[in-house]
Enzyme design. Structure first.
Site, PDB file in Angstrom:
ATOM      1  N   GLU A  77       0.804  -1.223   0.000  1.00 31.73           N
ATOM      2  CA  GLU A  77       0.000   0.000   0.000  1.00 31.73           C
ATOM      3  C   GLU A  77       0.844   1.283   0.000  1.00 31.73           C
ATOM      4  O   GLU A  77       0.359   2.349   0.389  1.00 31.73           O
ATOM      5  CB  GLU A  77      -0.939   0.004   1.209  1.00 31.73           C
ATOM      6  CG  GLU A  77      -1.991  -1.089   1.127  1.00 31.73           C
ATOM      7  CD  GLU A  77      -3.140  -0.817   2.073  1.00 31.73           C
ATOM      8  OE1 GLU A  77      -4.213  -0.420   1.596  1.00 31.73           O
ATOM      9  OE2 GLU A  77      -2.952  -0.981   3.290  1.00 31.73           O
ATOM     10  N   HIS A  96      -0.640   5.789   7.297  1.00 29.25           N
ATOM     11  CA  HIS A  96      -1.799   4.964   6.967  1.00 29.25           C
ATOM     12  C   HIS A  96      -1.863   3.838   7.988  1.00 29.25           C
ATOM     13  O   HIS A  96      -0.862   3.167   8.232  1.00 29.25           O
ATOM     14  CB  HIS A  96      -1.704   4.367   5.562  1.00 29.25           C
ATOM     15  CG  HIS A  96      -2.689   3.248   5.357  1.00 29.25           C
ATOM     16  ND1 HIS A  96      -4.054   3.458   5.437  1.00 29.25           N
ATOM     17  CD2 HIS A  96      -2.527   1.906   5.139  1.00 29.25           C
ATOM     18  CE1 HIS A  96      -4.677   2.298   5.261  1.00 29.25           C
ATOM     19  NE2 HIS A  96      -3.774   1.351   5.084  1.00 29.25           N
ATOM     20  N   HIS A  98      -4.875   1.114  10.449  1.00 31.89           N
ATOM     21  CA  HIS A  98      -6.205   0.495  10.483  1.00 31.89           C
ATOM     22  C   HIS A  98      -6.842   0.583  11.876  1.00 31.89           C
ATOM     23  O   HIS A  98      -7.616  -0.301  12.240  1.00 31.89           O
ATOM     24  CB  HIS A  98      -6.089  -0.978  10.060  1.00 31.89           C
ATOM     25  CG  HIS A  98      -5.324  -1.194   8.787  1.00 31.89           C
ATOM     26  ND1 HIS A  98      -4.350  -2.138   8.637  1.00 31.89           N
ATOM     27  CD2 HIS A  98      -5.371  -0.539   7.601  1.00 31.89           C
ATOM     28  CE1 HIS A  98      -3.842  -2.091   7.412  1.00 31.89           C
ATOM     29  NE2 HIS A  98      -4.431  -1.116   6.760  1.00 31.89           N
ATOM     30  N   HIS A 167     -11.654  -0.157   6.112  1.00 38.45           N
ATOM     31  CA  HIS A 167     -10.224  -0.409   5.989  1.00 38.45           C
ATOM     32  C   HIS A 167      -9.402   0.358   7.034  1.00 38.45           C
ATOM     33  O   HIS A 167      -8.777  -0.246   7.893  1.00 38.45           O
ATOM     34  CB  HIS A 167      -9.818  -0.040   4.546  1.00 38.45           C
ATOM     35  CG  HIS A 167      -8.369  -0.200   4.249  1.00 38.45           C
ATOM     36  ND1 HIS A 167      -7.857   0.038   2.998  1.00 38.45           N
ATOM     37  CD2 HIS A 167      -7.309  -0.553   5.008  1.00 38.45           C
ATOM     38  CE1 HIS A 167      -6.551  -0.183   2.996  1.00 38.45           C
ATOM     39  NE2 HIS A 167      -6.202  -0.543   4.214  1.00 38.45           N
TER      40      HIS A 167
HETATM   41 ZN   LIG Z   1      -4.232  -0.635   4.758  1.00 43.06          ZN
END
Ligand SMILES: [Zn+2]
Length: 253
Positions: A77, A96, A98, A167
């Protein structure tokens, strides 16, 4: 130590903090733009943030490709970071992750995530939700190419945080310290908002004036900003890696 070494070391600290504060677990990542070359950024190879050391940091271009020969696996990602750095020249650092407490706000359309506590003010008054299915249909819900990374960055727009439906989230800021702080307080703000909602009645959000006032009072080199970074780094076992940036002239009159 050179400026680049300091940036890489700070990136290691940022990873360890996000792991310790349970923003990231085995997954999740943080990146920082190259201080001398805005077309490159640093991020770890594919590894859990808690385990990252200086030798794990790789340099990528704004299409998510390594700039040197790299045999080790990279994050699938990484295009989240590349997309945001491409579309937001003002952004110096991206996270980023979760974090579980923010997930309901990406799923339930009726309630928007908004700042409700003072430390949550930096997420900004608008937190858009990006749904990968809108443009890309049925995927594995991960951001695995530049088209998806750019689409997410477009949804983020000028905001500081975008939620990713089903996500996680992407956060963007002017410095590593700032993006880490935002990412640590984002799930806390989400928890406070969820619990307040359970108590019932009308939710009182921070006003735009309050959010603006807190932003005006923010300085990236202030004692208050450094205090949190130092605290988190110490808690994550890496206080020996800290390098305090030069103080700007703001106090010298
Ligand atoms: Zn992710």
């Amino acid at each position: 130590m050179s400026a680049i070494d300091t940036v890489i070391q700070d990136l290691v600290i940022a990873n360890r903090i996000l792991a310790k504060e349970e923003v990231a677990d085995a997954y999740g990542h943080v990146s920082v733009r190259h201080p001398d070359n805005p077309k490159h950024f640093f991020i770890s190879r594919s590894l859990a943030p808690e385990l990252i050391e200086k030798g794990d940091i790789v340099e990528l271009d704004l299409d998510g490709n390594p700039v040197r020969d790299e045999k080790r696996s990279l994050y699938l990602e990484r295009f989240i970071h590349a997309g945001i750095f491409q579309m937001r020249p003002d952004v110096m650092a991206v996270v980023h992750a979760h974090a579980e407490d923010i997930l309901p706000f990406g799923i339930a359309k009726a309630t928007k995530l908004r700042p409700v506590i003072h430390s949550g003010s930096f997420i900004g008054s608008s937190v858009p939700v990006w749904d990968i299915a809108d443009k890309f249909g049925d995927t594995n819900v991960l951001v695995t190419n530049m088209a998806q990374g750019r689409d997410l960055a477009k949804c983020l727009g000028k905001n500081n945080v975008a939620l990713m439906r089903g996500h996680g989230f992407a956060a963007a800021a002017r410095s590593l310290i700032e993006v880490v702080r935002m990412s640590v307080y984002l799930p806390r703000n989400a928890r406070a908002q969820l619990r307040a909602k359970q108590l019932g009645g009308k939710i009182k959000y921070l006003s735009q004036g309050e959010i603006d006032a807190r932003n005006r009072g923010y300085s990236p080199y202030s004692t208050e900003t450094w205090r949190a970074w130092e605290y988190w780094a110490n808690k994550a076992g890496c206080s020996h890696m800290l390098t305090r940036p030069e103080q700007p002239h703001e106090h010298k009159k």
